[in-house]
Design a protein around this motif. Structure first.
Motif, PDB file in Angstrom:
ATOM      1  N   VAL A 149      43.726  44.938  51.478  1.00 20.24           N
ATOM      2  CA  VAL A 149      43.000  44.701  50.229  1.00 20.24           C
ATOM      3  C   VAL A 149      43.799  45.191  49.027  1.00 20.24           C
ATOM      4  N   GLY A 150      44.383  46.378  49.145  1.00 20.71           N
ATOM      5  CA  GLY A 150      45.176  46.917  48.045  1.00 20.71           C
ATOM      6  C   GLY A 150      46.351  46.035  47.711  1.00 20.71           C
ATOM      7  N   ARG A 151      47.003  45.510  48.723  1.00 17.10           N
ATOM      8  CA  ARG A 151      48.157  44.636  48.492  1.00 17.10           C
ATOM      9  C   ARG A 151      47.749  43.351  47.787  1.00 17.10           C
ATOM     10  N   LEU A 152      46.643  42.763  48.200  1.00 24.25           N
ATOM     11  CA  LEU A 152      46.162  41.530  47.565  1.00 24.25           C
ATOM     12  C   LEU A 152      45.783  41.767  46.108  1.00 24.25           C
ATOM     13  N   ARG A 153      45.096  42.857  45.842  1.00 19.84           N
ATOM     14  CA  ARG A 153      44.661  43.132  44.470  1.00 19.84           C
ATOM     15  C   ARG A 153      45.847  43.394  43.549  1.00 19.84           C
ATOM     16  N   ARG A 154      46.874  44.042  44.084  1.00 18.56           N
ATOM     17  CA  ARG A 154      48.082  44.265  43.273  1.00 18.56           C
ATOM     18  C   ARG A 154      48.766  42.940  42.944  1.00 18.56           C
ATOM     19  N   MET A 155      48.838  42.037  43.901  1.00 20.05           N
ATOM     20  CA  MET A 155      49.460  40.732  43.659  1.00 20.05           C
ATOM     21  C   MET A 155      48.664  39.933  42.634  1.00 20.05           C
TER      22      MET A 155
ATOM     23  N   ARG B  10      36.177  37.765  55.716  1.00 21.05           N
ATOM     24  CA  ARG B  10      35.486  38.444  54.605  1.00 21.05           C
ATOM     25  C   ARG B  10      36.469  38.728  53.471  1.00 21.05           C
ATOM     26  N   THR B  11      37.687  39.148  53.803  1.00 21.96           N
ATOM     27  CA  THR B  11      38.702  39.429  52.782  1.00 21.96           C
ATOM     28  C   THR B  11      39.147  38.140  52.109  1.00 21.96           C
ATOM     29  N   ALA B  12      39.263  37.066  52.877  1.00 18.55           N
ATOM     30  CA  ALA B  12      39.647  35.769  52.294  1.00 18.55           C
ATOM     31  C   ALA B  12      38.619  35.312  51.275  1.00 18.55           C
ATOM     32  N   GLN B  13      37.342  35.528  51.568  1.00 18.96           N
ATOM     33  CA  GLN B  13      36.289  35.157  50.615  1.00 18.96           C
ATOM     34  C   GLN B  13      36.383  35.995  49.343  1.00 18.96           C
ATOM     35  N   ALA B  14      36.684  37.289  49.516  1.00 16.93           N
ATOM     36  CA  ALA B  14      36.822  38.161  48.349  1.00 16.93           C
ATOM     37  C   ALA B  14      38.027  37.767  47.505  1.00 16.93           C
ATOM     38  N   LEU B  15      39.089  37.297  48.146  1.00 17.64           N
ATOM     39  CA  LEU B  15      40.269  36.849  47.406  1.00 17.64           C
ATOM     40  C   LEU B  15      39.980  35.561  46.646  1.00 17.64           C
ATOM     41  N   ALA B  16      39.180  34.689  47.249  1.00 12.77           N
ATOM     42  CA  ALA B  16      38.853  33.429  46.586  1.00 12.77           C
ATOM     43  C   ALA B  16      38.081  33.652  45.295  1.00 12.77           C
ATOM     44  N   ALA B  17      37.263  34.718  45.255  1.00 10.35           N
ATOM     45  CA  ALA B  17      36.401  34.956  44.091  1.00 10.35           C
ATOM     46  C   ALA B  17      37.175  35.080  42.778  1.00 10.35           C
ATOM     47  N   PRO B  18      38.153  35.982  42.635  1.00  6.28           N
ATOM     48  CA  PRO B  18      38.881  36.063  41.366  1.00  6.28           C
ATOM     49  C   PRO B  18      39.734  34.825  41.090  1.00  6.28           C
TER      50      PRO B  18
END
Length: 333
Positions: free
Chosen positions: A15-21, A43-51
């Motif tokens: 999660v930290g790596r995705l948010r930094r990118m 679940r993480t893929a859905q959270a990434l799709a949101a922003p």
């Protein structure tokens, strides 16, 4: 659909790596989330799709209030495309080339609500060969602004050429503390959660399945067999082998895995190490008088061989279970 980062437990590194990118605006157009089943990849893929689909994202986080955020939560966002295995007659579920072609048509159009499109492919390893080859061309030359998120629990089953075109993001098995917390949130009692967590192999999905299938009774059955093994008469070996052979295939595999876990904890007791199944420590300790370390290793090897035979071929389950009990009952060990 759950779309917040906060609901993801045990995957802080991913999660930290995705948010930094996201914050640094260097997210690639294709990502591959890989790791065990039931650890939070989807679940993480859905959270990434949101922003990515939000109208007003801030520091890699969706606002949660715009039309895009509301549509994604309601599973109605026109620019979010989900690809999942589908059944076809009697054949196993798979992702077919028709689905990839439909996907290509969708992403070739102008986004309807957001600035881009997001594709989430669940169980990507289930693509058939034609689908994989078609997706490869799309990944090489994507049309428009689109982000692909491929999710798999079998990275090795994907074409190397597909893997090489994605940013790889590993997902680790969850700690037992996380499994316990999530099980309690699902209304599972403390005692049941404590017993199942060590059996879940770091997967909340597996833990919930085990809870629904009465895993602790299956573990108790394996323990009862283990208790009787040193003095089990031949007639009982045949009876128990026949009974085990009638279990559904997945239940029998679980039974074997529980047997291996019980034996590992017995070895831990021999060495003075902590056991994973704390609720059974006293009972397992009482079995040590009938099992030398050599014999435990011997039965563990037999159980490992049995698991391999049950998963790797169309072996007769009853005969395999009988052979395991006969050899494990060898009094000379």
């Amino acid at each position: 659909m759950e779309t917040s980062w906060e609901g993801i437990l045990g995957q802080e590194e991913a999660v930290g790596r995705l948010r930094r990118m996201l914050q640094e605006k260097r997210l690639p157009h294709a990502l591959l989330f890989y790791g065990p089943e039931g650890v939070g990849k989807r679940r993480t893929a859905q959270a990434l799709a949101a922003p990515l689909l939000c109208e007003n994202p801030v520091n890699g986080t969706a606002c949660g209030h715009c039309a895009g955020c509301r549509a994604l939560r309601d599973d109605t966002h026109p620019d979010f495309y989900l690809v999942e295995p589908e059944s076809s007659g009697r054949s196993a579920k798979s992702i077919k080339i028709e689905q990839i072609r439909e996907l290509e048509r969708e992403i070739g159009r102008v986004p309807k609500l957001a600035k881009r499109r997001v594709v989430l492919m669940e169980a990507a390893e289930r693509m058939n060969e034609a689908a994989e080859n078609s997706l490869l061309k799309t990944l090489e030359e994507p049309s428009g602004d689109v982000v692909f998120i491929l999710v798999t629990s079998a990275r090795q089953a994907l074409l190397d050429t597909i893997v090489s075109r994605c940013l790889l993001l590993p997902f680790a098995p969850l700690d037992d503390t996380v499994i316990l917390r999530l099980m309690k949130e699902k209304g599972i009692s403390d005692s049941e959660a404590q017993g199942i967590a060590p059996l879940a192999s770091g997967s909340i999905g597996r833990a919930l399945r085990l809870a629904g299938e009465g895993a602790l009774s299956l573990r108790r059955d394996a323990l009862d067999i283990l208790k009787r093994l040193p003095s089990m008469p031949a007639s009982e070996v045949w009876t128990e082998g026949e009974r085990l052979g009638k279990l559904p295939a997945e239940e029998l595999l679980d039974w074997v895995r529980y047997m291996r876990l019980l034996l590992r904890d017995m070895l831990a007791l021999y060495s003075g190490a902590a056991v994973s199944q704390k609720d059974l420590a006293e009972e397992l300790g009482g079995l040590l008088s009938g099992f030398s370390e050599e014999r435990i290793f011997y039965v563990m090897d037999l159980a490992k061989e049995l698991e391999k035979r049950l998963t790797g071929s169309n072996a007769n389950a009853r005969l395999q279970a009988e052979a395991f009990l006969l050899r494990a009952n060898n009094q000379n060990r």
